[in-house]
Design a protein around this motif. Structure first.
Motif, PDB file in Angstrom:
ATOM      1  N   UNK A  37      -4.483 -14.278  -8.009  1.00 36.51           N
ATOM      2  CA  UNK A  37      -3.671 -14.388  -6.980  1.00 36.51           C
ATOM      3  C   UNK A  37      -2.310 -13.038  -7.177  1.00 36.51           C
ATOM      4  N   UNK A  38      -2.071 -12.745  -8.445  1.00 35.92           N
ATOM      5  CA  UNK A  38      -0.824 -11.865  -8.667  1.00 35.92           C
ATOM      6  C   UNK A  38      -1.390 -10.556  -8.350  1.00 35.92           C
ATOM      7  N   UNK A  39      -2.649 -10.183  -8.674  1.00 35.10           N
ATOM      8  CA  UNK A  39      -3.312  -8.915  -8.220  1.00 35.10           C
ATOM      9  C   UNK A  39      -3.367  -8.752  -6.791  1.00 35.10           C
ATOM     10  N   UNK A  40      -3.871  -9.729  -6.117  1.00 40.38           N
ATOM     11  CA  UNK A  40      -4.028  -9.556  -4.811  1.00 40.38           C
ATOM     12  C   UNK A  40      -2.729  -9.645  -4.112  1.00 40.38           C
ATOM     13  N   UNK A  41      -1.693 -10.191  -4.652  1.00 39.06           N
ATOM     14  CA  UNK A  41      -0.237 -10.142  -3.779  1.00 39.06           C
ATOM     15  C   UNK A  41       0.073  -8.570  -4.107  1.00 39.06           C
ATOM     16  N   UNK A  42      -0.037  -7.854  -5.319  1.00 36.82           N
ATOM     17  CA  UNK A  42       0.404  -6.468  -5.326  1.00 36.82           C
ATOM     18  C   UNK A  42      -0.298  -5.598  -4.749  1.00 36.82           C
ATOM     19  N   UNK A  43      -1.751  -5.735  -4.355  1.00 31.51           N
ATOM     20  CA  UNK A  43      -2.382  -4.973  -3.492  1.00 31.51           C
ATOM     21  C   UNK A  43      -2.003  -4.956  -2.044  1.00 31.51           C
ATOM     22  N   UNK A  44      -1.753  -6.168  -1.541  1.00 35.26           N
ATOM     23  CA  UNK A  44      -1.215  -6.248  -0.143  1.00 35.26           C
ATOM     24  C   UNK A  44       0.127  -5.851  -0.174  1.00 35.26           C
ATOM     25  N   UNK A  45       1.071  -5.899  -1.001  1.00 35.67           N
ATOM     26  CA  UNK A  45       2.366  -5.145  -0.932  1.00 35.67           C
ATOM     27  C   UNK A  45       2.240  -3.742  -0.977  1.00 35.67           C
ATOM     28  N   UNK A  46       1.096  -3.366  -1.731  1.00 34.06           N
ATOM     29  CA  UNK A  46       1.017  -1.787  -1.601  1.00 34.06           C
ATOM     30  C   UNK A  46       0.348  -1.321  -0.385  1.00 34.06           C
ATOM     31  N   UNK A  47      -0.600  -2.132   0.235  1.00 35.42           N
ATOM     32  CA  UNK A  47      -1.079  -1.769   1.512  1.00 35.42           C
ATOM     33  C   UNK A  47       0.067  -1.815   2.710  1.00 35.42           C
ATOM     34  N   UNK A  48       0.814  -2.797   2.647  1.00 34.69           N
ATOM     35  CA  UNK A  48       1.958  -2.527   3.652  1.00 34.69           C
ATOM     36  C   UNK A  48       2.854  -1.611   3.164  1.00 34.69           C
ATOM     37  N   UNK A  49       3.354  -1.175   2.044  1.00 33.76           N
ATOM     38  CA  UNK A  49       4.466  -0.246   1.897  1.00 33.76           C
ATOM     39  C   UNK A  49       3.846   1.129   2.204  1.00 33.76           C
ATOM     40  N   UNK A  50       2.734   1.442   1.870  1.00 27.48           N
ATOM     41  CA  UNK A  50       2.043   2.827   1.839  1.00 27.48           C
ATOM     42  C   UNK A  50       2.375   3.318   3.341  1.00 27.48           C
ATOM     43  N   UNK A  51       2.036   2.703   4.456  1.00 23.22           N
ATOM     44  CA  UNK A  51       2.451   3.331   5.656  1.00 23.22           C
ATOM     45  C   UNK A  51       3.587   3.423   6.292  1.00 23.22           C
ATOM     46  N   UNK A  52       4.519   2.367   5.605  1.00 22.08           N
ATOM     47  CA  UNK A  52       5.829   2.628   5.924  1.00 22.08           C
ATOM     48  C   UNK A  52       6.612   3.879   5.249  1.00 22.08           C
ATOM     49  N   UNK A  53       6.215   4.183   4.131  1.00 27.31           N
ATOM     50  CA  UNK A  53       6.630   5.086   3.345  1.00 27.31           C
ATOM     51  C   UNK A  53       6.025   6.577   4.018  1.00 27.31           C
ATOM     52  N   UNK A  54       4.776   6.619   4.471  1.00 28.37           N
ATOM     53  CA  UNK A  54       4.458   7.925   5.097  1.00 28.37           C
ATOM     54  C   UNK A  54       5.122   7.963   6.513  1.00 28.37           C
ATOM     55  N   UNK A  55       5.540   6.941   7.168  1.00 25.45           N
ATOM     56  CA  UNK A  55       6.133   7.345   8.479  1.00 25.45           C
ATOM     57  C   UNK A  55       7.522   7.836   8.173  1.00 25.45           C
ATOM     58  N   UNK A  56       8.322   7.112   7.274  1.00 28.88           N
ATOM     59  CA  UNK A  56       9.547   7.606   6.783  1.00 28.88           C
ATOM     60  C   UNK A  56       9.628   9.249   6.371  1.00 28.88           C
ATOM     61  N   UNK A  57       8.514   9.517   5.425  1.00 27.97           N
ATOM     62  CA  UNK A  57       8.669  10.744   5.080  1.00 27.97           C
ATOM     63  C   UNK A  57       8.252  11.746   6.198  1.00 27.97           C
ATOM     64  N   UNK A  58       7.295  11.422   7.301  1.00 33.37           N
ATOM     65  CA  UNK A  58       6.947  12.189   8.378  1.00 33.37           C
ATOM     66  C   UNK A  58       8.360  12.493   9.362  1.00 33.37           C
ATOM     67  N   UNK A  59       8.880  11.417   9.407  1.00 37.46           N
ATOM     68  CA  UNK A  59      10.399  11.484  10.023  1.00 37.46           C
ATOM     69  C   UNK A  59      11.183  12.323   9.652  1.00 37.46           C
ATOM     70  N   UNK A  60      11.372  12.302   8.253  1.00 37.14           N
ATOM     71  CA  UNK A  60      12.419  13.206   7.602  1.00 37.14           C
ATOM     72  C   UNK A  60      11.678  14.754   7.690  1.00 37.14           C
ATOM     73  N   UNK A  61      10.613  14.957   7.373  1.00 41.70           N
ATOM     74  CA  UNK A  61      10.025  16.317   7.644  1.00 41.70           C
ATOM     75  C   UNK A  61      10.364  16.740   9.102  1.00 41.70           C
ATOM     76  N   UNK A  62      10.097  15.798  10.170  1.00 43.64           N
ATOM     77  CA  UNK A  62      10.523  16.183  11.413  1.00 43.64           C
ATOM     78  C   UNK A  62      11.911  16.612  11.841  1.00 43.64           C
ATOM     79  N   UNK A  63      12.777  15.805  11.072  1.00 36.62           N
ATOM     80  CA  UNK A  63      14.183  16.124  11.334  1.00 36.62           C
ATOM     81  C   UNK A  63      14.399  17.522  10.573  1.00 36.62           C
TER      82      UNK A  63
END
Length: 68
Positions: A37-63
């Motif tokens: 359960x702990x491992x599954x929660x960590x994988x889910x957290x990574x799967x959610x945070x990864x696209x968010x971080x990519x979008x923020x990085x792309x927005x910073x580069x665009x700015x």
């Protein structure tokens, strides 16, 4: 440890406690579910945070490109 045995755990902070064979066996059977359960929660957290971080990085580069 065999059926009918009792294990005494001695600790400085909590004193001592006794566990039977059945109690110890029960703890060993539930451990994989807890770690799974702990491992599954960590994988889910990574799967959610990864696209968010990519979008923020792309927005910073665009700015930076637009300001530069």
């Amino acid at each position: 440890m065999e059926q009918g045995d009792t294990c005494r755990k001695v600790s400085d902070s909590t004193g001592s406690s006794d566990r039977t064979y059945d109690q110890t066996k029960s703890n060993q059977e539930t451990a994989p579910y807890i770690w799974g359960s702990l491992g599954g929660a960590l994988v889910l957290l990574g799967a959610v945070s990864w696209p968010i971080r990519r979008r923020r990085e792309a927005a910073r580069k665009a700015e930076a490109t637009a300001a530069g």
